[in-house]
Motif scaffolding. Structure first.
Motif, PDB file in Angstrom:
ATOM      1  N   ASN A 281       0.843  -1.192   0.000  1.00 60.13           N
ATOM      2  CA  ASN A 281       0.000   0.000   0.000  1.00 60.13           C
ATOM      3  C   ASN A 281       0.881   1.246   0.000  1.00 60.13           C
ATOM      4  N   LEU A 282       0.247   2.385  -0.168  1.00 60.27           N
ATOM      5  CA  LEU A 282       0.972   3.647  -0.265  1.00 60.27           C
ATOM      6  C   LEU A 282       0.554   4.614   0.846  1.00 60.27           C
ATOM      7  N   ALA A 309      -2.817  11.289  -4.733  1.00 62.41           N
ATOM      8  CA  ALA A 309      -3.699  10.130  -4.568  1.00 62.41           C
ATOM      9  C   ALA A 309      -4.719  10.040  -5.702  1.00 62.41           C
ATOM     10  N   GLN A 319      -8.351   3.211  -4.238  1.00 65.62           N
ATOM     11  CA  GLN A 319      -8.312   4.250  -3.211  1.00 65.62           C
ATOM     12  C   GLN A 319      -8.044   3.666  -1.826  1.00 65.62           C
ATOM     13  N   ARG A 321      -6.014   1.517  -1.049  1.00 60.35           N
ATOM     14  CA  ARG A 321      -4.595   1.207  -0.848  1.00 60.35           C
ATOM     15  C   ARG A 321      -3.766   2.461  -0.578  1.00 60.35           C
ATOM     16  N   ILE A 322      -4.395   3.601  -0.484  1.00 59.27           N
ATOM     17  CA  ILE A 322      -3.672   4.874  -0.344  1.00 59.27           C
ATOM     18  C   ILE A 322      -4.103   5.593   0.938  1.00 59.27           C
ATOM     19  N   GLN A 324      -3.664   9.209   2.848  1.00 63.82           N
ATOM     20  CA  GLN A 324      -3.243  10.590   2.619  1.00 63.82           C
ATOM     21  C   GLN A 324      -2.961  11.281   3.957  1.00 63.82           C
ATOM     22  N   ILE A 350       6.314   9.894  -0.975  1.00 64.69           N
ATOM     23  CA  ILE A 350       5.583   8.676  -1.315  1.00 64.69           C
ATOM     24  C   ILE A 350       6.281   7.496  -0.641  1.00 64.69           C
TER      25      ILE A 350
END
Length: 357
Positions: A281-282, A309, A319, A321-322, A324, A350
């Motif tokens: 994931n990010l 994102a 979405q 997996r992100i 913010q 990132i």
């Protein structure tokens, strides 16, 4: 008149300058304004006085500063005023102080202060009504952090004036004068000397990175199948670990993606589409330079993270997996006093994470 001009200038500067970090670093500068209430000794025949003033301090060591302050107020004589015209009953009181001040390490939103130094006070306006004096002063107080840049100061202050038989208009006896002060202070030049980005498992120095950057070797390592990674992907990145894989930069006060940033994000999206990256994931964190208010920069950081994102989602990254985040101006990696440093700080970091965001 000269004294009042100096005091007014100090107080005005403290208001007009931009908004103390969690720890005062060496060479930091503190500017502030305050209100003062002084309990005058009976021997001076002067009523207690409310006053206002300003201060300026310089940190010679972390938490230890040399500061000077000046304040001015108007009071009245206590006795023998019936025969004195109203225009002559006002008594001005000016207090100058210089001290060495120690701030204890910050705990939550507070720290304690203790200081000692020199004091000089004077009385007068249209005529001299009480003798001036000088002596030693002391201070104990509490600093309450309203933000990381601004603090409120609550102080119990006092000064001991030495006896002076040659003082005018009459000899001054040795006296102790207590006073209480409340004010606001802002801290400047308090940035860390060695800028770094620190994550849980990785430290990346990007002080010289003023262009968009991607660390493809880290992406390759994280997405390369590893016997220890277990089922579900994750490659060579340990479960729960985080690694920085890229930085994209922005123009001043903007959150539009450049063409170079889009190319980097295209690579990131393609990497996450590989089966080996199915459990990766990010985390995208928006950052700003130090120009502007703290709350405004926090929102600007959010907008930059959202721009990254949204673009990744448009390229097929889910979405879910992100994550913010916004660090606003609180995590600089370069000096904010020059254009190159500010350009470096206007970025989105990132990070690749093995596990749920």
């Amino acid at each position: 008149m000269r004294t009042r001009s100096v005091v007014a200038t100090l107080a005005t500067v403290s208001v007009l300058l931009p908004a103390a970090a969690s720890a005062q670093r060496r060479s930091a500068i503190e500017v502030g304004g305050f209100g003062r209430y002084t309990i005058q000794p009976d021997t001076l025949n002067v009523e207690n006085v409310f006053a206002g003033g300003g201060r300026l301090g310089y940190y010679i060591f972390p938490g230890l500063s040399v500061e000077g302050e000046a304040s001015f107020g108007v009071s009245n004589q206590k006795r023998n005023t019936a025969t004195v015209p109203d225009s002559l009953q006002d008594v001005s009181h000016t207090l100058w102080q210089a001290r060495l001040l120690y701030n204890t390490p910050r705990a939550a939103r507070t720290s304690f202060m203790i200081g000692a130094g020199y004091a000089y006070d004077g009385f007068g306006r249209i005529r001299l009504v009480a003798p001036r004096g000088q002596g030693i002063s002391g201070l104990v107080g509490l600093r309450w952090y309203l933000t990381n840049r601004i603090s409120a100061r609550f102080e119990a202050n006092g000064y001991y004036v030495f006896a002076d038989d040659s003082a005018n208009p009459y000899p001054r006896k040795a006296t102790f004068t207590p006073n209480f002060q409340v004010g606001l202070s802002g801290l400047f030049r308090n940035a860390a000397s060695v800028p770094t980005i620190v994550t849980r498992y990785d430290t990346v120095r990007v002080t010289q990175t003023r262009v968009d950057t991607i660390f493809r070797d880290r992406i390759a390592e994280a997405t390369t199948p590893s016997p220890s990674a277990g089922a579900g992907g994750g490659g060579g990145l340990a479960r729960g670990a985080t690694v920085v894989i890229g930085v994209v930069n922005f123009d001043f006060d903007k959150y539009d993606l450049s063409s170079d940033a889009r190319r980097i994000l295209d690579d990131v999206a393609s990497s996450l589409a590989r089966p080996e990256a199915s459990n990766l994931n990010l985390v995208v964190t928006g950052n700003t330079d130090a120009i502007g208010g703290e709350s405004y920069n926090s929102r600007l950081g959010e907008n930059r993270a959202k721009a990254v994102a949204d673009y990744l989602v448009s390229k097929g990254v889910s979405q879910s997996r992100i994550t913010q985040r916004s660090a606003g101006e609180t995590n600089p990696v370069a000096n904010n006093t020059n254009p190159e440093g500010r350009a470096t700080n206007r970025r989105v970091l990132i990070e690749l994470q093995n596990g749920a965001p």
